[in-house]
Design a protein around this motif. Structure first.
Motif, PDB file in Angstrom:
ATOM      1  N   UNK A  45       0.843  -1.195   0.000  1.00  0.00           N
ATOM      2  CA  UNK A  45       0.000   0.000   0.000  1.00  0.00           C
ATOM      3  C   UNK A  45       0.879   1.246   0.000  1.00  0.00           C
ATOM      4  N   UNK A  46       0.577   2.243  -0.838  1.00  0.00           N
ATOM      5  CA  UNK A  46       1.366   3.490  -0.841  1.00  0.00           C
ATOM      6  C   UNK A  46       1.233   4.208   0.491  1.00  0.00           C
ATOM      7  N   UNK A  47       2.117   5.152   0.787  1.00  0.00           N
ATOM      8  CA  UNK A  47       2.024   5.917   2.039  1.00  0.00           C
ATOM      9  C   UNK A  47       0.667   6.613   2.162  1.00  0.00           C
ATOM     10  N   UNK A  48       0.109   6.584   3.380  1.00  0.00           N
ATOM     11  CA  UNK A  48      -1.193   7.208   3.607  1.00  0.00           C
ATOM     12  C   UNK A  48      -2.367   6.354   3.188  1.00  0.00           C
ATOM     13  N   UNK A  49      -2.105   5.154   2.683  1.00  0.00           N
ATOM     14  CA  UNK A  49      -3.178   4.257   2.260  1.00  0.00           C
ATOM     15  C   UNK A  49      -3.145   2.960   3.071  1.00  0.00           C
ATOM     16  N   UNK A  50      -4.288   2.263   3.037  1.00  0.00           N
ATOM     17  CA  UNK A  50      -4.379   0.940   3.629  1.00  0.00           C
ATOM     18  C   UNK A  50      -4.910  -0.031   2.591  1.00  0.00           C
ATOM     19  N   UNK A  51      -5.270  -1.212   3.035  1.00  0.00           N
ATOM     20  CA  UNK A  51      -5.789  -2.214   2.103  1.00  0.00           C
ATOM     21  C   UNK A  51      -7.093  -2.781   2.641  1.00  0.00           C
ATOM     22  N   UNK A  52      -7.972  -3.150   1.731  1.00  0.00           N
ATOM     23  CA  UNK A  52      -9.255  -3.762   2.071  1.00  0.00           C
ATOM     24  C   UNK A  52      -9.317  -5.139   1.429  1.00  0.00           C
ATOM     25  N   UNK A  53      -9.559  -6.147   2.246  1.00  0.00           N
ATOM     26  CA  UNK A  53      -9.626  -7.529   1.768  1.00  0.00           C
ATOM     27  C   UNK A  53     -11.012  -8.083   2.054  1.00  0.00           C
ATOM     28  N   UNK A  54     -11.644  -8.722   1.067  1.00  0.00           N
ATOM     29  CA  UNK A  54     -12.972  -9.307   1.212  1.00  0.00           C
ATOM     30  C   UNK A  54     -12.879 -10.817   1.177  1.00  0.00           C
ATOM     31  N   UNK A  55     -13.606 -11.485   2.092  1.00  0.00           N
ATOM     32  CA  UNK A  55     -13.659 -12.941   2.128  1.00  0.00           C
ATOM     33  C   UNK A  55     -15.094 -13.385   2.376  1.00  0.00           C
ATOM     34  N   UNK A  56     -15.404 -14.613   1.990  1.00  0.00           N
ATOM     35  CA  UNK A  56     -16.728 -15.214   2.232  1.00  0.00           C
ATOM     36  C   UNK A  56     -16.584 -16.721   2.280  1.00  0.00           C
ATOM     37  N   UNK A  57     -15.841 -17.261   3.260  1.00  0.00           N
ATOM     38  CA  UNK A  57     -15.519 -18.697   3.272  1.00  0.00           C
ATOM     39  C   UNK A  57     -16.716 -19.603   3.487  1.00  0.00           C
ATOM     40  N   UNK A  58     -17.807 -19.090   4.099  1.00  0.00           N
ATOM     41  CA  UNK A  58     -18.951 -19.953   4.393  1.00  0.00           C
ATOM     42  C   UNK A  58     -20.086 -19.804   3.384  1.00  0.00           C
ATOM     43  N   UNK A  59     -19.870 -19.071   2.310  1.00  0.00           N
ATOM     44  CA  UNK A  59     -20.920 -18.864   1.318  1.00  0.00           C
ATOM     45  C   UNK A  59     -20.630 -19.690   0.068  1.00  0.00           C
ATOM     46  N   UNK A  60     -21.710 -20.055  -0.613  1.00  0.00           N
ATOM     47  CA  UNK A  60     -21.577 -20.880  -1.818  1.00  0.00           C
ATOM     48  C   UNK A  60     -21.454 -20.039  -3.079  1.00  0.00           C
ATOM     49  N   UNK A  61     -21.637 -18.747  -2.972  1.00  0.00           N
ATOM     50  CA  UNK A  61     -21.515 -17.848  -4.121  1.00  0.00           C
ATOM     51  C   UNK A  61     -20.570 -16.723  -3.758  1.00  0.00           C
ATOM     52  N   UNK A  62     -19.816 -16.202  -4.728  1.00  0.00           N
ATOM     53  CA  UNK A  62     -18.907 -15.093  -4.431  1.00  0.00           C
ATOM     54  C   UNK A  62     -19.684 -13.816  -4.114  1.00  0.00           C
ATOM     55  N   UNK A  63     -19.079 -12.993  -3.273  1.00  0.00           N
ATOM     56  CA  UNK A  63     -19.674 -11.705  -2.899  1.00  0.00           C
ATOM     57  C   UNK A  63     -19.053 -10.620  -3.759  1.00  0.00           C
ATOM     58  N   UNK A  64     -19.925  -9.795  -4.313  1.00  0.00           N
ATOM     59  CA  UNK A  64     -19.472  -8.625  -5.058  1.00  0.00           C
ATOM     60  C   UNK A  64     -19.766  -7.389  -4.227  1.00  0.00           C
ATOM     61  N   UNK A  65     -18.740  -6.595  -3.984  1.00  0.00           N
ATOM     62  CA  UNK A  65     -18.885  -5.401  -3.162  1.00  0.00           C
ATOM     63  C   UNK A  65     -18.546  -4.168  -3.992  1.00  0.00           C
ATOM     64  N   UNK A  66     -19.456  -3.188  -3.952  1.00  0.00           N
ATOM     65  CA  UNK A  66     -19.207  -1.916  -4.616  1.00  0.00           C
ATOM     66  C   UNK A  66     -18.528  -0.989  -3.612  1.00  0.00           C
ATOM     67  N   UNK A  67     -17.245  -0.701  -3.874  1.00  0.00           N
ATOM     68  CA  UNK A  67     -16.424   0.086  -2.949  1.00  0.00           C
ATOM     69  C   UNK A  67     -16.077   1.413  -3.619  1.00  0.00           C
ATOM     70  N   UNK A  68     -16.474   2.541  -3.048  1.00  0.00           N
ATOM     71  CA  UNK A  68     -16.135   3.829  -3.657  1.00  0.00           C
ATOM     72  C   UNK A  68     -14.628   3.958  -3.878  1.00  0.00           C
ATOM     73  N   UNK A  69     -14.259   4.364  -5.090  1.00  0.00           N
ATOM     74  CA  UNK A  69     -12.849   4.532  -5.414  1.00  0.00           C
ATOM     75  C   UNK A  69     -12.175   3.286  -5.930  1.00  0.00           C
ATOM     76  N   UNK A  70     -12.838   2.134  -5.805  1.00  0.00           N
ATOM     77  CA  UNK A  70     -12.233   0.884  -6.274  1.00  0.00           C
ATOM     78  C   UNK A  70     -13.149   0.112  -7.211  1.00  0.00           C
TER      79      UNK A  70
END
Length: 528
Positions: free
Chosen positions: A122-147
């Motif tokens: 991650x560049x300076x001043x930034x962090x990271x966002x990680x998405x998981x869904x280990x107990x679901x049978x379908x992938x999760x789609x997340x609308x994230x502002x800026x990404x």
């Protein structure tokens, strides 16, 4: 755990020393490491570390990052204290603003948040966002502002900020949640969304529940009738509703099946604090809603009712993380005051709607029902009007007017039995309606200082409270007093006339309580 806590506390102490020695870079490094939730409990020492970190950032002019850390802290530990003694006023104000800004999200109940206290890449001043869904049978789609759209299993770098995240998956209910991304930290969101079937109320369950509901028409002085909803519970013609539904009422009507009731209705029990009431209508053998023993956090519930006294409406919500002593709702219920019963997917009564995002839980419902059953055979039973008088909630009104335009006023409550939502502000004239008792009136005439008065509302009465201004005619010069120079303004009097006039004027001058006897008083004030 003890060793970890000592390490954390040692870092916090070292950060304080570094700050006092003007080594803010070292203080920031130590604080960021010490605030890792895995390092120790989120207690008062941890909270002071958050405030110190924020103070350093604010002093450096990085207001946005300080606010992100503050919001993250209150989302992580909502009850942490704010130290108003040892930190700057700007820090205290920013902390209070962050606490007010952090509210529950529907997605809180179907997600879990953890942190990896490093964000490689991650560049300076930034962090990271990680998405998981280990107990679901379908992938999760997340609308994230800026990404854009981020799928479960992916990690993205984001600027340190607060993000509103919308999530969806095929076969699951959509939801949204709010989270902070911290600089240099990976925020991990694990989703376990609810299947679509969990949010559907079966048609037969819905029909059976509505057959046991009771449309209520409630009249308060001096307005027309409003609508509310009750539920038949426990036999003996008992109708459970919110206390708000009957608060201050003169009369109430009910429809059970094809039968209408009015004067026969009595109140067997009520609980102002828990916002519950039990009415009795003279019907026997009517089916009633079964009462659930409990409601679980995250469970789907449906608020039922007749907002217009006729058309049935159901609104789905989800029980929040707190279900006792009050039932928190993760979703807002529209027309909350006109709806009533909350049922689960099995058609069992789990509570009563008491506010847009709150309800009375099964334990409170059971307690007020037990009290009502003890009153079933009582000789004397109260009408809604008698309850209103006993609680000082009977309505009256006051017509407040001014004889010039541009006058504004603010009305606030003074009695312990009145509720803050009665407060009002706006232009005069105004007919104010509310429960009996004293109210504070702050009046603002154009070009003059505001003046504070009191008025009293009497149950079942409409009274007038005119507040007037008038100019005195020029007076003859008094003996021994030089006449005013040409061009000098004369004083302007203020006349306070009408119901409460003398008492209101005395209150204005001397701070006393206002009366309600008709009278008038002229008060000379210098013009401006």
């Amino acid at each position: 755990m003890l060793a970890a806590q000592q390490t954390r506390n040692e870092r916090l102490a070292a950060a304080q020393r570094a700050y006092e020695e003007f080594d803010t870079d070292q203080a920031l490094t130590l604080l960021r490491a010490a605030l890792n939730p895995a390092e120790g409990p989120q207690d008062s020492a941890w909270a002071r570390g958050v405030e110190l970190l924020g103070q350093i950032l604010l002093e450096a002019g990085d207001t946005l990052q300080a606010r992100v850390w503050f919001r993250w802290a209150f989302r992580t530990a909502p009850t942490i204290p704010i130290d108003t003694v040892n930190f700057l006023a700007d820090v205290v104000q920013a902390m209070r603003g962050a606490r007010a800004a952090v509210t529950a999200s529907p997605g809180d109940l179907v997600s879990r948040t953890t942190w990896q206290w490093a964000a490689p890449g991650a560049p300076p001043g930034q962090g990271r966002l990680q998405l998981t869904a280990p107990r679901m049978t379908a992938p999760v789609n997340a609308l994230v502002p800026g990404a854009g759209v981020v799928q479960s299993g992916q990690t993205v770098a984001l600027a340190a900020a607060t993000y509103e995240i919308q999530t969806a998956a095929e076969g699951y209910l959509t939801t949204q949640l709010t989270r902070e991304v911290l600089p240099g930290v990976t925020t991990v969101l694990e989703f376990n969304l609810s299947p679509l079937s969990a949010g559907v109320l079966a048609s037969n369950v819905r029909a059976a529940a509505f057959a046991r509901l009771v449309p209520l028409t409630v009249r308060r002085f001096p307005s027309d009738s409003t609508c509310a909803t009750g539920a038949l519970v426990g036999g003996a013609g008992l109708v459970l509703t919110s206390y708000t539904a009957i608060r201050g009422a003169e009369r109430v009507g009910a429809v059970v099946g094809s039968r209408r009731f009015g004067e026969e209705i009595r109140v067997l029990a009520w609980d102002v604090a828990r916002n519950l009431a039990v009415l009795q209508v003279p019907v026997g053998g009517a089916d009633s809603l079964p009462l659930a023993s409990q409601v679980g956090p995250g469970q789907f519930v449906w608020a039922l009712g007749f907002p217009n006294c006729q058309t049935p409406l159901d609104t789905r919500a989800r029980a929040g993380a707190t279900v006792e002593p009050a039932l928190e709702l993760a979703d807002s219920v529209r027309d909350a005051e006109r709806l009533g019963p909350l049922i689960n997917s099995d058609g069992q009564l789990v509570g009563i709607v008491t506010a847009a995002r709150a309800g009375a839980p099964p334990a409170a419902v059971q307690a007020v029902l037990d009290a009502a059953r003890r009153q079933v055979s009582a000789r004397e039973k109260l009408t809604v009007a008698q309850v209103a008088l006993r609680e000082n909630h009977a309505y009256g009104s006051m017509a407040i007017s001014a004889d010039v335009t541009g006058v504004t006023a603010r009305i606030t409550t003074l009695e312990t039995w009145q509720w803050p939502q009665l407060a009002w502000s706006g232009p005069l004239p105004r007919t104010f309606t509310g429960p009996m008792g004293r109210y504070q009136l702050d009046v603002q005439f154009p070009g003059q200082e505001s003046r504070r008065l009191q008025f009293t509302i009497r149950a079942g009465a409409t009274e007038r409270f005119p507040v007037a201004t008038r100019a005195l005619a020029a007076e003859e010069p008094q003996v021994g007093v030089a006449p005013p120079r040409r061009g000098k303004k004369f004083p302007w009097p203020i006349a306070l006339i009408g119901a409460g006039g003398l008492g209101a004027a005395a209150f204005l001058l001397f701070g006393g309580g206002g009366g309600t006897d008709t009278g008038g008083m002229t008060v000379l004030l210098p013009s401006h």
